[in-house]
Structures are given as structure tokens and as C-alpha cells.
Scaffold this active site. Structure first.
Site, short mmCIF file in Angstrom:
data_model
loop_
_atom_site.label_atom_id
_atom_site.label_comp_id
_atom_site.label_asym_id
_atom_site.label_seq_id
_atom_site.Cartn_x
_atom_site.Cartn_y
_atom_site.Cartn_z
N ASP A 10 3.63 -17.37 -0.76
CA ASP A 10 4.64 -16.84 0.15
C ASP A 10 3.97 -16.54 1.48
O ASP A 10 2.91 -15.91 1.53
CB ASP A 10 5.26 -15.57 -0.43
CG ASP A 10 6.47 -15.10 0.35
OD1 ASP A 10 7.21 -15.95 0.86
OD2 ASP A 10 6.69 -13.88 0.44
N ASP A 17 13.23 -13.89 -2.02
CA ASP A 17 12.01 -13.32 -2.59
C ASP A 17 12.15 -11.80 -2.60
O ASP A 17 11.69 -11.10 -1.70
CB ASP A 17 10.79 -13.76 -1.78
CG ASP A 17 9.51 -13.54 -2.54
OD1 ASP A 17 9.56 -13.44 -3.77
OD2 ASP A 17 8.45 -13.46 -1.89
N GLU A 39 14.69 -4.37 7.65
CA GLU A 39 14.96 -4.51 9.09
C GLU A 39 16.40 -4.14 9.43
O GLU A 39 16.66 -3.46 10.43
CB GLU A 39 14.71 -5.95 9.52
CG GLU A 39 13.27 -6.42 9.46
CD GLU A 39 13.19 -7.89 9.79
OE1 GLU A 39 13.13 -8.24 10.99
OE2 GLU A 39 13.21 -8.71 8.84
N GLU A 53 14.67 -16.54 2.71
CA GLU A 53 13.58 -17.45 3.03
C GLU A 53 14.00 -18.90 2.78
O GLU A 53 15.04 -19.18 2.17
CB GLU A 53 12.33 -17.12 2.19
CG GLU A 53 11.90 -15.67 2.28
CD GLU A 53 10.54 -15.40 1.66
OE1 GLU A 53 9.80 -16.38 1.38
OE2 GLU A 53 10.21 -14.22 1.45
N GLN A 98 5.63 -1.64 -3.22
CA GLN A 98 4.72 -2.41 -2.38
C GLN A 98 3.97 -1.52 -1.39
O GLN A 98 2.76 -1.68 -1.17
CB GLN A 98 5.50 -3.48 -1.63
CG GLN A 98 4.63 -4.39 -0.76
CD GLN A 98 5.45 -5.47 -0.06
OE1 GLN A 98 6.63 -5.63 -0.32
NE2 GLN A 98 4.81 -6.21 0.83
N ARG A 120 10.23 -2.30 -1.97
CA ARG A 120 9.50 -1.81 -0.80
C ARG A 120 8.66 -0.56 -1.11
O ARG A 120 7.56 -0.40 -0.57
CB ARG A 120 10.47 -1.50 0.33
CG ARG A 120 11.29 -2.67 0.81
CD ARG A 120 10.43 -3.71 1.49
NE ARG A 120 11.25 -4.81 2.00
CZ ARG A 120 10.76 -5.94 2.50
NH1 ARG A 120 9.45 -6.11 2.56
NH2 ARG A 120 11.56 -6.88 2.95
N HIS A 146 10.41 -11.03 12.43
CA HIS A 146 10.27 -10.19 11.25
C HIS A 146 8.97 -9.40 11.29
O HIS A 146 8.96 -8.17 11.08
CB HIS A 146 10.31 -11.05 9.98
CG HIS A 146 9.98 -10.31 8.72
ND1 HIS A 146 10.78 -9.32 8.20
CD2 HIS A 146 8.91 -10.41 7.89
CE1 HIS A 146 10.23 -8.84 7.10
NE2 HIS A 146 9.09 -9.48 6.88
N THR A 163 11.52 -14.08 -8.01
CA THR A 163 11.77 -14.89 -6.81
C THR A 163 12.86 -15.88 -7.17
O THR A 163 12.67 -16.74 -8.03
CB THR A 163 10.50 -15.64 -6.37
OG1 THR A 163 9.46 -14.71 -6.07
CG2 THR A 163 10.78 -16.51 -5.15
N GLU A 193 14.78 -10.81 0.63
CA GLU A 193 14.08 -11.52 1.68
C GLU A 193 14.67 -12.93 1.74
O GLU A 193 14.47 -13.72 0.82
CB GLU A 193 12.57 -11.56 1.45
CG GLU A 193 11.90 -10.20 1.63
CD GLU A 193 10.39 -10.26 1.63
OE1 GLU A 193 9.84 -11.36 1.39
OE2 GLU A 193 9.76 -9.22 1.86
N LYS A 207 6.28 -7.44 -5.59
CA LYS A 207 6.82 -8.77 -5.27
C LYS A 207 6.88 -9.70 -6.48
O LYS A 207 7.57 -10.71 -6.43
CB LYS A 207 5.94 -9.43 -4.21
CG LYS A 207 5.91 -8.71 -2.88
CD LYS A 207 7.22 -8.81 -2.14
CE LYS A 207 7.51 -10.24 -1.74
NZ LYS A 207 8.80 -10.34 -1.01
#
Length: 410
Positions: A124, A231, A360, A199, A238, A235, A131, A255, A197, A251
Site C-alpha cells: 500500500d 483499505d 480528513e 484507493e 494505528q 485510526r 491526503h 482490505t 480509505e 491496517k
């Protein structure tokens, strides 16, 4: 599809002859047998059965239970198979071809879709400047939002291939250690800050030998196709674990990828020049040479939560391209394997409504999203996230990428 001619799909369908993404499916009457399929409109073509009936030289590859044998066959075979498919599915095909294909075009609602390829390794990346800048401002408000290396190399990490799952697979809220800034010691439990996420992922077909770097000019020789990726990210888990070695349990739990892999060639009309480079790049990453085709892809993503659109990230705004990522991933001599898979990292644009994750969109939880069922800072149990996307195709049409759906369960 037309009853008179089963090979006709509406002109505005995102899955016509110029797309033809590959997948793996099974049917209720033969649930244990997985077959290769190609999406055409709202149907799936039984690819192996069609190849046998129409005498394809590649019938053995196309009757496999996953895409991996086709991936390993290499670009010349990929091109030949795609040319065959386009010829077979031409609405002006001869009567025999239409009669052979008609019973092999199965409604999508009648099949079960599976993970389309066997994942070898998963990487990844962190390729969106927008971002990375937003995250830097959130976590380092008094410093430079970008780390010193960001403009010199595409940052990435190795993920967990065994937890790459097909769209529709429920996402179990992960457990782990969490420590809020106002807590003295960590606690253990379900993630309180479960995030998405948005992607785009790239599937590797042709392998390489150990010690053999892949230059940007060889991107098409090794990458078979493209798909959407969610993905998921815990938070809080992590944030506590990632110093100094990076993402791990926050993570690795899931996925989600699309059930459909769009061939790279289907996106030729979506090729675009990436943003201007602000720092000189080392030769293996320099994409200013006239011999390197534009490395960006103009893919327009839509993110919905419980049916409500919350973001529209533009993949064309990504700073680092997929070709640069592949070059960097192998420049140290690391080998490629058939089924290797790498993802772009969160796709975000310059505007607030273009941010590709809740971290975000809610600015770290300080600006909740307002949804019909209530406010959200991060995902709650029962929330369903859907990613869809399209890219410009030839003659003004749109090429769709298969959706990615995941529902959070406690």
C-alpha cells in the site's frame, strides 16, 4: 440487453465492449465450481465455456478457477484474449457466435462473485499529496506537513495479503490497543475510530527474477489491470502502534477489492499527465522523458455511506503514478510474483468534498459528517460504505470500475 440481439447493451452502459473487466463467479446449481467471467452490461459471460465453444487457442487458461494462469501468461496473451472477446461480443457478430454466447451470458443477479485472483504480496502506498498534506497538518500542526522524503520517493509499506477480501465481504470491527492523548496507559478493545480509505489498486501479472528492477517503461508488460480498493483503517490502533515501524494491526484486518479487474488497455483514453513535479527526481523515477507515456489515470471516484454521497476523490490528482510505484517497489531488486497487488493509498483532491477518508472529511473527528441517520466522525456498526468509479473511454463513453462494498459488523 436486447432480446433480438443479446450482444447489444445500452450506449451509456459503463460495462460495454470497451471495458470487459474480468472476474470469478459461481452459480447456485454448481456452487463449488468457480469460473472465469467477463462483465458485459448487467450480465457475466462464462469465459471458459465461450472459449471452448468458439475454439479459442487460450481455452485452457480461460477454464481455470482464478485469473492467475491468465495473469502469468503475459501481455501478448492478454492482448489476444481481449481481441477475441471484443470480436465475440461485437453486436454485428455472425449468427453462430450470437447463438453460442446467448446462453452463456448470465444475469449478475444470478451469480455469486468471488475474489478474482490469488493475492501473492500486497503493498500500500501513500501517493496523494493532498491526503499526505492534510494528515500532516492534523498530526504535525506546527511543522512541515510533508516529511522530507515525500517528494523524492513514493512511500509505501507491505500489507497482509491474506486479508484482501472481495467486495461484499462483511468487515468485522477490529480489536487492538488504543491510547487517547488524555489516557495514561493503553486499553484494549474494539476500534473507536474505524475509517475508510478510497484507493485504486493494480494487479501484477508477469513475474520477474530476484534482482531485476522494473523500469517505468515496462509498466504495461507487468501490470494486468486495475480495480477499486477500500483499505479500511483503525485510526486509534494505528496511531498508538505505528511508531517506529509503521502500520500493523490498524491496517491488516481487511482490505476490500472489487470483484472486477479492468484491463489496463481499457483505460487508454483515461491516461493523463500527473501534477507538476516540484522536486528533481532521481533517474529511475523521472517521468519527464518523452518515451514514458503519461502515468496518471483520470478515474473519478464516488464514496457513499449508507447510500449518501460523502466524497468524490479524483485519482488524476495523485502525485506519484502507478508506474513510478512499480519502479520504486522493484528498484532494490525485489522480485514480482503473479498476483502481486499494490494500491495507491488514499485518493484525495484539493477540495473538502474530494477527501478520500473520514480522518480528513471530519478533520480528525472535529467536524462531523451530517448523514440522514445522524452525525458521523468515524464508522459505526451497521454502516455500509460503497465505492464506485468511472473513467473517460473512447468516443466520449465512460468506463466503469467495479464497485467495492463493505458493511461494518461488531
Amino acid at each position: 440487453m436486447s432480446a433480438a440481439n443479446p450482444l447489444i447493451v445500452p450506449e451509456d452502459d459503463h460495462f460495454g465492449r470497451n471495458n470487459l473487466p474480468y472476474g470469478v463467479f459461481s452459480t447456485a446449481d454448481d456452487a463449488d465450481r468457480r469460473r472465469l467471467g467477463v462483465r458485459y452490461g448487467d450480465h457475466v459471460l462464462d469465459l471458459g465455456a465461450a472459449a471452448r465453444a468458439l475454439g479459442s487457442a487460450h481455452a485452457d487458461l480461460l477454464t481455470a478457477p482464478s485469473l492467475n494462469p491468465l495473469l502469468a501468461a503475459g501481455r501478448p496473451v492478454w492482448s489476444e484474449v481481449r481481441a477475441e472477446l471484443r470480436r465475440w461480443l461485437d453486436p454485428d457478430a455472425d449468427e453462430r457466435t450470437r447463438s453460442v454466447l446467448a446462453p452463456l451470458l448470465l444475469p449478475l443477479s444470478h451469480v455469486t462473485l468471488h475474489l478474482p485472483f490469488e493475492v501473492a504480496d500486497y503493498v500500500d502506498f501513500y501517493a496523494s499529496e493532498h491526503h499526505a498534506t492534510n494528515v500532516g497538518r492534523l498530526f504535525r500542526p506546527n511543522g512541515d506537513p510533508l516529511t522530507p522524503n515525500w517528494k523524492h520517493l513514493p512511500i509505501g509499506y507491505h500489507g497482509r495479503a491474506g486479508t484482501v477480501v472481495v467486495s461484499g465481504t462483511p468487515v468485522v470491527r477490529p480489536l487492538g490497543q488504543r491510547k487517547a492523548p488524555d489516557e495514561e496507559v493503553p486499553s484494549f478493545g474494539p476500534s473507536r475510530k474505524l475509517d475508510i480509505e478510497a484507493e485504486v489498486g493494480f494487479v501484477v501479472g508477469t513475474p520477474t527474477r530476484l534482482g531485476e528492477p522494473v523500469p517505468q517503461t515496462a509498466f504495461r508488460d507487468h501490470v494486468f489491470g486495475v480495480c477499486l480498493v477500500n483499505d479500511w483503517s483503525a485510526r486509534d490502533v494505528q496511531a498508538w502502534e505505528y511508531v517506529p515501524l509503521g502500520p500493523f494491526l490498524g491496517k491488516s484486518f481487511a482490505t476490500s477489492v472489487s470483484a472486477w479487474i479492468t484491463p489496463l488497455d481499457a483505460l487508454d483514453a483515461a491516461r493523463t499527465t500527473p501534477p507538476p513535479r516540484t522536486h528533481a527526481l532521481l533517474p529511475y523515477l523521472d517521468d519527464a522523458d518523452d518515451g514514458i507515456e503519461p502515468g496518471g489515470f483520470d478515474v473519478r471516484i464516488t464514496v457513499s455511506i449508507n447510500g449518501e454521497v460523502v466524497s468524490e476523490p479524483p485519482f488524476g490528482a495523485m502525485y506519484w503514478t502507478a508506474a513510478q510505484q512499480l519502479a520504486h517497489m522493484t528498484v532494490n531488486g525485489a522480485s514480482l510474483r503473479t498476483g502481486d497487488f499494490y494500491a495507491s493509498g488514499t485518493v484525495s483532491g484539493p477540495e473538502k468534498h474530494q477527501r478520500g477518508c473520514l480522518l480528513e472529511l471530519t478533520w480528525g473527528g472535529r467536524e462531523p459528517l451530517k448523514l440522514p441517520e445522524g452525525e458521523r466522525t468515524f464508522l459505526e456498526d451497521g454502516d455500509e460504505v460503497t465505492l464506485t468509479a468511472w473513467a473517460p473511454g473512447p468516443e466520449g463513453e465512460r468506463i466503469g470500475l467495479g464497485e467495492v462494498v463493505g458493511r461494518i459488523v461488531g
